[in-house]
Design a protein around this motif. Structure first.
Motif, mmCIF file in Angstrom:
data_model
loop_
_atom_site.group_PDB
_atom_site.id
_atom_site.type_symbol
_atom_site.label_atom_id
_atom_site.label_comp_id
_atom_site.label_asym_id
_atom_site.label_seq_id
_atom_site.Cartn_x
_atom_site.Cartn_y
_atom_site.Cartn_z
ATOM 1 N N THR A 79 -5.345 4.092 5.283
ATOM 2 C CA THR A 79 -6.552 3.881 4.474
ATOM 3 C C THR A 79 -6.968 2.423 4.520
ATOM 4 O O THR A 79 -8.149 2.106 4.679
ATOM 5 N N ARG A 80 -5.990 1.520 4.405
ATOM 6 C CA ARG A 80 -6.301 0.092 4.485
ATOM 7 C C ARG A 80 -6.806 -0.279 5.879
ATOM 8 O O ARG A 80 -7.748 -1.075 6.010
ATOM 9 N N GLY A 112 -1.460 5.156 2.802
ATOM 10 C CA GLY A 112 -2.094 3.950 2.280
ATOM 11 C C GLY A 112 -2.381 2.944 3.365
ATOM 12 O O GLY A 112 -3.439 2.298 3.381
ATOM 13 N N ARG A 113 -1.444 2.811 4.326
ATOM 14 C CA ARG A 113 -1.648 1.848 5.417
ATOM 15 C C ARG A 113 -2.819 2.263 6.301
ATOM 16 O O ARG A 113 -3.609 1.432 6.742
ATOM 17 N N ARG A 124 -9.274 8.580 -5.534
ATOM 18 C CA ARG A 124 -8.109 8.416 -4.653
ATOM 19 C C ARG A 124 -8.084 9.493 -3.567
ATOM 20 O O ARG A 124 -7.799 9.215 -2.406
ATOM 21 N N GLU A 155 3.003 11.713 -1.746
ATOM 22 C CA GLU A 155 2.755 10.546 -2.577
ATOM 23 C C GLU A 155 4.048 10.092 -3.239
ATOM 24 O O GLU A 155 5.044 10.819 -3.278
ATOM 25 N N ASP A 178 1.988 -0.370 -0.859
ATOM 26 C CA ASP A 178 0.965 -0.254 0.174
ATOM 27 C C ASP A 178 0.543 1.191 0.397
ATOM 28 O O ASP A 178 -0.304 1.474 1.243
ATOM 29 N N GLY A 179 1.152 2.120 -0.357
ATOM 30 C CA GLY A 179 0.742 3.515 -0.271
ATOM 31 C C GLY A 179 1.385 4.285 0.861
ATOM 32 O O GLY A 179 0.938 5.388 1.184
ATOM 33 N N LEU A 226 -6.515 1.655 -5.182
ATOM 34 C CA LEU A 226 -6.891 3.070 -5.083
ATOM 35 C C LEU A 226 -6.839 3.706 -6.472
ATOM 36 O O LEU A 226 -7.726 4.483 -6.846
ATOM 37 N N THR A 284 -2.939 -2.189 -2.179
ATOM 38 C CA THR A 284 -3.689 -1.005 -1.743
ATOM 39 C C THR A 284 -3.576 0.140 -2.734
ATOM 40 O O THR A 284 -4.577 0.690 -3.202
ATOM 41 N N SER A 285 -2.348 0.513 -3.049
ATOM 42 C CA SER A 285 -2.162 1.681 -3.910
ATOM 43 C C SER A 285 -2.736 1.447 -5.297
ATOM 44 O O SER A 285 -3.358 2.329 -5.890
ATOM 45 N N THR A 302 -8.299 8.901 0.622
ATOM 46 C CA THR A 302 -7.061 9.087 1.400
ATOM 47 C C THR A 302 -7.023 10.407 2.159
ATOM 48 O O THR A 302 -6.099 10.631 2.941
#
Length: 1130
Positions: free
Chosen positions: A258-259, A255-256, A197, A1047, A250-251, A157, A153-154, A201
Motif C-alpha cells: 500500500t505504501r 501495508g508495504r 482501511r 492483519e 508498516d502493516g 491507515l 503506515t498502519s 488495502t
C-alpha cells in the motif's frame, strides 16, 4: 489556470547560488482597504506563489494547493489522495521526527491542517511571524522529500479509517456519496474519496491472495528511504495495542505494498507545476521571494499536465429526470434539485449562475421561499452554483420541508419549476445585475482582514482560476456589469432553458418509515460504502408536462430594488495617538448598561451591536425554556422577508435564546443600522403569533432535539459533562416532554411575563458615535420594565468537591462518596454509531484568581500538542482528540478538558488518558528551561495577538460584558503575569489538580458507550497463545506464518478459516481449532469491553442527585471597576 503573457514576467537571478525565478511585472488589484503588498512569482519548476507582505502582522501563514484530489485516485485504491494527505506530514529527510512540524508550530503560537477535495489537496499553517522561515523550511520538505515513514503506515491507515467511521452516520456524507454513486457508469465522480482501511488495502490483499505479492520489503526511491533516526517515538506507558514494532507498524506485506503504491502515485501526481502557494509574512517581498525560491525550487516538475480538467459531466441521460428517495439517519425532511452546469470560474466577470441564485434563493415578497413558507411547507430554502470539480459544476436548490411539506413534496417541486418558468419568461431589468455589481464592489472595497491561514488558503485555491494575474484577488470577489453584446444574458437564458425536470435530478430525504408513508412499496437499494438505502424512479409524463409548463402561480414575481443598499459610506478617520483598548460605559440605568467604542483602528463604515435581554423567567423551568426558544424562533421567522434584503446589502442579524434570555447581534454597514435595530426590537416587543408558523417551528425544534442524540459521540459526552456542571439546565428529554402541549396563548402569556422584568447588557462598536449608540439603547429600553436584581441573571456552575474523602449526606440517602474521581456513563442510542466517547475534565479553580488562571493556561499549552501526538497520532485511539481549557457556565471557573472519540470503550480511553498524564509528570519535571520559555513565549504571543478586524475586537468586548467581569485588558495583564510564572508553579498545579494521584484534585469524566456490535477479532495475546499451542501439537507447522497473510489483529472468522486450512480435519486439529474462540474471549483486544471497576472512581448513578450535592459557584462580578461614568449610576 493563471493566464500567461510572458512579456509581463521578468526573470530574477538572485546571487549566492539562489535559484532564479520569475516575477509578474504588473499590479495586483486589491481592495482600497487592504494595506498589504502583493507579488506573484513563478519558480523555474512551474510552481506559482502569491507573496503577501503585511507590515502590521503578528501572525504569518502559508497554504499550498496541489491540483490533484480524490478524483485522481487509482480506481483500485479509493482514498489514496486522502491517505497521502495524512502520511505526508510524518517527517521529511531534513526533519525526520514525525511530530517535528506540529511541535514547532505549537511552540510558536501556530497550528496546521489539510484537506483533500475532489480536484485538489490543500495544506496550510499559521505561526508567529518571527517563526515563519522555520515553519516554511519544515513545510516545503513535505513536497520534495517526505519520508512517508513505513512505521506510520498502519497508524495512518487507521486514522483514515477512523475519520470515515466518524462520518459514517452523518447524512451529509452519506447523501454526498450516494449522489456520486448515481453517476454515469465509469465516471470518476463516483469514486469513494475519503477512503477507509479496506478500500486502501484491498488491491494489495488481492495481490497477496493470488500469490503475486513479494514478502520482502520493496526498494524505495533514495529520497524516500526511512531515516536512520526513528520517526516513531514510543507511546508513554504503552498499551498492548500500541506497543508494536516498526516492522508491525508498516502493516506487513499488505501495508508495504500500500505504501509502495502511495509513493508511486505521489511521484507521478505531486508535480511542482500543479502547485499554487500563498505565503503571508512580515518580511519584505524580496525576502519572501528569496525564501520561497530557495525552499520550494527543489520540488520536481514531473512534466505532467499542470491543471488536469474533467470536462465530462457525471449526469448523463439516465441520471436526469429522476427522483431519488434516500433514507436518512436523522429525522428531517428535505429535497434537493440539481441541474448540470458548466465549470463556472471562466465566467468570473458576470457570474451568471450566481445571478440565477439571487432570484431562486430570494426570501423577499414574490419569492419562491415566500410562497412555500406561506403554504407552511418549508422551513428554509437556498440555491446556488457548486463547482463539483475542476471542469464541471451543478446548480442546486435545497429546500428543508415541514411534515406537511414532505407530504406535498410534488407540489413543492412543481412550485420550484414554476419559478424557473417565470425566470425564463421574465424581462431582466438593468438594476438586477447592477445591484449585484454595486454590492460586490462595496464588499470588496470594505473587506477586512481575516485569519491569515484562512486568507492564504483562499488565495492558494484561487490561483488556479483562469483569470489575468492582476485580477487573481479581485476577480473571484467582484462582479462586472453586462456588456452591450448581450452575451451574458444569453448564457443565463441557455442555463434556464436546461433547468427542466428532465434536465436535472431531485433527491428526496427522509427516514425510511416516512418515505413508506408517502410512497409505499419502494424498491430499495443500498449504496456500497455507507450502506445508505435509496430508490430511483423516473417522473411520469403528466408530472413532466406540469413542471415544464408556464408559471401558474400569481404569488410569484421578481424582487424589487433593494432599499437597504447603503448610501452613506463615510468614515470619520482621525489620527489617534494611541488606540483605545476597551469600550467605555457611557450609559447605565436600572434597565440597562451600554458599553461603546468608536472605531479607531479599522476605519470601515461598519458597526456591531449586541443586546442581551435577560429575564428571570427565561429558564425557570423546562417549559419556560421551551417557550423562550419558540419566542426567539417566531421573531426570526417573522422577520425573514424584511431582513433578507438587508442581509444581501451587508446588514445582518442573529437572534437566539439562551439560558438567561434573548441574545441579539447586528452587524454590517452602519448607514441603515438604526432601521434594522428598530424593526427587530419592535418585532420582539409586539410579536403577532401565527398559529401555523408556531406549529411548524415546534416541529422543527422537536426534530432538532431528537436528532441531537444521533450526532457525534463526543458532542454527547460534552453535553452531559456540561449539564452535570451547570446549576440550571434542562435536558433535551425534559424539553421534548413540554413542547408538544405549548399553545399560542401560552406563548403570549410568556412573552408578557418575559418582557415584564428584564435587564439589558449592550455593546455598540464601530463607525457609530456615542449619541447614536445612546439612541439605540433608548430604542431598546422603550416599553420594557426593569428587574429588581439584575446581578442574579447569570449562569452558575456547579463545583466538583476536592479530595477523595469528600462526602455528602442528605435526608433521602446515606452518605455518598463523591471524591476527586467521578464518572458518569451512558449508552449511545444510535445503534449504528460505532464510536464511543470520553470527556475528561479536571478542575483548576476560579477565574478571578489571576495567577491560577495564567498558570492553568500555560499548563494546557504544554499538554495540548503532546496529547494529540500521543493519543491520536501514536496510539491511534480515534480521529477526534483534543486537550483544551474549559470555562464553566457563568465564566466564573475553569479547568482542563480532554476529549477522545474512538471505537475503543471509554473505560479504556480513560486509562490511556491517565497513562498519558502520568507520563507528562516526568516530561514537565525534566523540561529544560529553554523549552519552558518557548511555551511561555508561544502563549504570550497568542494572548497579545492583535484583533484582525472590527468583528474580532467587538466580539472580545462582548465576551467580557456577557460574563459581567469587564476585564477587557485581561490578555495584556495576564501576559505580564506569565513572565513571572515558574516551572515549579506549573508543576505544582499539575500535581495537585491534574495528576490522578493527587488527593486534592477534582475530576469528572463522562463515558458515552457505543451499542454497535463489532465483529470479534483475535488479539496479539490470543494469537500468541494459539501459536504456542500449534508449536506444541504440530511442531512441523510454522505457527507464525499466518502473520504474512492476515492483519495484525485478524477477524476471528478469518483467523479460524486460515488455521482450518493449515491444520486439516483430524480430531486433534479440530479440538485445537475450537480453542480459538475461547482464547479470543480470554484475551480480548484492548478497549473492546467497557468496565465499571476503576478502584478510585465514584460512579454516578443519578445525575440530578449528584448535582444537588455540589456547591454552586460564586459570581465574582466585575473584576475591574473602570469608573467611566462621572455621576451616580442611577
Amino acid at each position: 489556470m493563471i493566464t500567461q503573457d510572458d512579456t509581463k514576467w521578468k526573470k530574477v537571478v538572485a546571487g549566492d547560488s539562489k535559484p532564479p525565478f520569475y516575477v509578474f511585472d504588473g499590479t495586483i488589484q486589491k481592495s482600497e482597504q487592504d494595506d498589504r503588498d502583493y507579488r506573484l512569482i513563478r519558480l523555474e519548476n512551474g510552481l506559482h506563489a502569491m507573496l503577501i507582505h503585511d507590515a502590521t502582522a503578528d501572525k504569518a501563514a502559508a497554504s499550498l494547493d496541489v491540483a490533484v484530489g480524490h478524483l485522481y485516485d487509482p480506481p483500485d485504491m479509493p482514498g489514496l489522495a486522502h491517505f497521502c494527505e495524512h502520511l505526508l506530514f510524518m517527517g521529511t529527510e531534513q526533519f525526520p521526527k514525525e511530530n517535528e512540524y506540529s511541535e514547532y508550530l505549537s511552540k510558536n503560537n501556530g497550528n496546521s491542517n489539510a484537506y483533500t477535495s475532489t480536484s485538489s489537496t490543500n495544506y496550510y499553517f499559521n505561526v508567529a511571524t518571527p517563526a515563519l522561515a522555520g515553519a516554511l523550511e519544515r513545510f516545503a520538505g513535505f513536497f520534495h522529500s517526505p519520508l512517508f515513514s513505513p512505521s506510520c503506515t498502519s497508524r495512518e491507515l487507521n486514522a483514515v479509517d477512523s475519520e470515515h467511521k466518524k462520518n459514517h452516520q452523518m447524512d451529509m456524507w452519506r447523501i454526498f456519496q450516494l449522489n456520486k454513486h448515481l453517476s454515469t457508469p465509469g465516471h470518476v465522480w463516483s469514486k469513494f474519496g475519503s477512503g477507509n482501511r479496506n478500500s486502501l488495502t484491498q488491491a494489495a490483499k488481492e495481490l497477496k491472495a493470488n500469490g503475486k505479492l513479494a514478502e520482502n520489503k520493496p526498494s524505495r526511491p533514495v529520497s524516500l528511504q526511512p531515516s536512520p533516526i526513528p520517526s516513531r517515538i514510543p507511546s508513554p506507558a504503552p498499551s498492548a495495542s500500541s506497543a508494536v514494532s516498526d516492522t508491525e507498524a508498516d502493516g506487513g506485506a499488505v501495508g508495504r505494498e500500500t505504501r509502495r503504491r502511495l509513493v508511486e502515485w505521489w511521484a507521478k501526481e505531486y508535480c511542482a507545476s500543479r502547485m499554487s502557494l500563498c505565503v503571508i509574512g512580515k518580511e519584505s517581498l524580496d525576502e519572501l521571494a528569496t525564501t520561497v525560491s530557495s525552499l520550494f525550487s527543489p520540488i520536481p516538475n514531473r512534466g505532467v499536465e499542470p491543471l488536469p480538467m474533467i470536462n465530462e459531466h457525471p449526469f448523463g441521460p439516465d441520471e436526469k429526470g429522476t427522483l431519488v428517495s434516500v433514507q436518512t439517519v436523522m429525522g428531517f425532511h428535505a429535497l434537493e434539485i440539481s441541474f448540470p452546469l458548466e465549470y463556472q470560474p471562466p465566467n468570473y466577470r458576470s457570474k451568471p449562475a450566481s445571478f440565477m441564485a439571487h432570484f431562486v434563493g430570494h426570501e423577499g415578497p414574490g419569492s419562491l421561499h415566500s410562497y412555500l413558507k406561506g403554504k407552511h411547507w418549508i422551513t428554509s430554502l437556498s440555491s446556488g452554483p457548486q463547482n463539483l470539480a475542476r471542469g464541471f459544476a451543478m446548480f442546486k436548490v435545497t429546500i428543508h420541508l415541514t411534515e406537511d411539506g414532505f407530504k406535498n413534496y410534488k407540489n413543492v417541486i412543481l412550485a420550484a419549476f414554476h419559478y424557473l418558468s417565470l425566470l425564463r419568461s421574465a424581462q431582466f431589468e438593468s438594476f438586477h445585475q447592477h445591484e449585484r455589481v454595486l454590492l460586490s464592489t462595496l464588499r470588496f472595497r470594505f473587506s477586512e482582514k481575516k485569519r491569515p491561514d484562512d486568507y492564504a488558503t483562499w488565495v492558494s485555491e484561487h490561483l488556479t482560476w483562469p483569470v489575468p494575474p492582476e485580477l487573481l484577488i479581485a476577480g473571484p470577489q467582484l462582479t462586472w456589469d453586462w456588456g452591450n453584446e448581450g452575451l451574458e444574458e444569453k448564457t443565463i437564458r441557455s442555463y434556464l432553458e436546461s433547468f427542466r425536470v428532465n434536465g436535472g435530478r431531485v433527491v428526496l430525504m427522509a427516514k425510511k418509515e416516512d418515505h413508506e408513508q408517502v410512497n409505499p412499496g419502494q424498491d430499495w437499494q443500498t449504496e456500497p460504502w455507507y450502506g445508505t438505502g435509496y430508490s430511483v424512479k423516473r417522473w411520469d409524463q403528466e408530472f413532466v408536462e406540469k413542471a415544464d409548463g408556464p408559471n401558474v402561480l400569481p404569488e410569484l414575481y421578481l424582487p424589487a430594488p433593494n432599499e437597504f443598499v447603503p448610501s452613506n459610506l463615510e468614515v470619520d478617520k482621525r489620527e489617534v495617538k494611541e488606540v483605545l483598548k476597551r469600550p467605555h460605559l457611557i450609559r447605565q440605568t436600572p434597565l440597562s448598561t451600554l458599553w461603546h467604542k468608536k472605531d479607531d483602528r479599522f476605519w470601515v463604515p461598519k458597526a456591531h451591536v449586541m443586546i442581551d435581554i435577560r429575564s428571570p423567567v427565561a429558564n425557570l423551568s423546562a417549559r419556560t425554556s421551551v417557550l423562550t426558544r419558540l419566542y426567539s424562533d417566531l421573531v426570526t421567522d417573522s422577520l425573514t422577508e424584511f431582513a433578507y434584503d438587508a442581509d444581501l446589502a451587508g446588514l445582518s442579524y442573529s437572534l437566539f435564546s439562551h439560558s438567561t434570555g434573548l441574545y441579539i447581534t447586528m452587524s454590517g454597514y452602519n448607514d441603515k443600522m438604526s432601521v434594522l435595530v428598530k424593526d427587530i426590537l419592535g418585532r420582539i416587543k409586539n410579536l403577532t403569533i401565527d398559529e401555523q408558523r408556531l406549529a411548524a417551528l415546534k416541529e422543527q425544534a422537536q426534530r432538532e432535539w431528537r436528532n441531537f442524540f444521533l450526532g457525534q459521540s463526543y458532542t454527547l459526552s460534552d453535553y452531559y459533562a456540561r449539564y452535570t456542571l451547570t446549576e440550571t439546565q434542562w435536558t433535551v428529554e425534559e424539553k421534548l416532554k413540554e413542547i408538544a402541549t405549548v399553545t399560542g396563548e401560552d406563548l403570549r402569556r410568556h412573552m408578557k411575563e418575559f418582557l415584564g422584568g428584564v435587564n439589558l447588557r449592550m455593546v455598540v462598536g464601530g463607525n457609530i458615535y456615542k449619541d447614536e449608540a445612546i439612541k439605540i439603547a433608548e430604542i431598546a429600553e422603550e416599553g420594557l420594565q426593569s428587574v429588581e436584581s439584575p446581578n442574579e441573571l447569570t449562569d452558575r456552575a456547579l463545583l466538583l468537591p476536592e479530595g477523595v474523602n469528600a462526602k455528602f449526606s442528605s435526608p433521602e440517602s446515606a452518605n455518598v462518596a463523591v471524591g476527586s474521581d467521578t464518572i458518569w456513563a451512558g449508552p449511545i442510542i444510535n445503534p449504528n454509531q460505532a464510536n464511543s466517547a470520553l470527556t475528561y475534565y479536571v478542575h483548576f479553580g476560579p477565574v478571578s484568581d489571576q495567577r491560577l488562571r495564567v498558570i492553568g493556561s500555560l499548563l494546557v499549552q504544554v499538554l495540548s500538542e503532546p496529547a494529540f501526538n500521543v493519543l491520536r497520532t501514536k496510539e491511534q485511539l480515534g480521529y477526534i482528540v483534543s486537550c483544551t481549557s474549559w470555562t464553566l457556565p457563568g465564566s466564573s471557573a475553569k479547568g482542563m478538558r480532554i476529549i477522545v472519540q474512538s471505537e475503543k470503550m471509554p473505560s479504556y480511553l480513560e486509562e490511556r488518558v491517565e497513562a498519558f498524564i502520568d507520563e507528562m509528570k516526568e516530561k514537565i519535571e525534566t523540561m529544560a528551561d529553554a523549552e519552558f520559555q518557548e511555551q511561555k513565549d508561544s502563549l504570550r504571543r497568542k494572548w497579545l495577538e492583535a484583533d484582525k478586524n472590527l468583528k474580532d475586537e467587538v466580539s472580545r468586548f462582548i465576551a467580557h460584558v456577557n460574563s459581567g467581569h469587564f476585564d477587557f485588558l485581561r490578555n495584556e495583564n495576564d501576559a505580564k503575569i506569565l513572565e513571572t510564572v515558574t516551572k515549579d508553579e506549573m508543576l505544582s498545579l499539575f500535581l495537585t489538580r491534574v495528576h490522578p494521584s493527587s488527593p486534592s484534585r477534582s475530576k469528572l469524566s463522562v463515558h458515552m458507550i457505543s451499542q454497535k456490535t463489532r465483529p470479534k477479532r483475535v488479539s496479539t495475546e490470543a494469537s500468541t497463545a494459539f501459536e504456542a499451542a500449534v508449536s506444541q501439537q504440530f511442531p512441523l507447522i510454522d505457527s507464525k506464518a499466518w502473520r504474512a497473510d492476515l492483519e495484525e489483529t485478524p477477524l476471528l472468522q478469518d483467523f479460524t478459516a486460515y488455521w482450518k486450512g493449515k491444520l486439516g480435519e483430524d480430531e486433534g486439529a479440530q479440538a485445537l481449532l475450537k480453542t480459538i474462540t475461547g482464547l479470543a474471549d480470554q484475551y480480548p483486544l484492548d478497549g473492546e469491553r467497557q468496565h465499571f471497576s476503576k478502584p478510585s472512581a465514584t460512579y454516578i448513578q443519578d445525575i440530578k442527585q449528584f448535582k444537588e450535592r455540589l456547591q454552586v459557584s460564586v459570581d465574582p462580578g466585575p473584576l475591574v471597576e473602570w469608573n467611566d461614568l462621572p455621576v451616580a449610576r442611577f
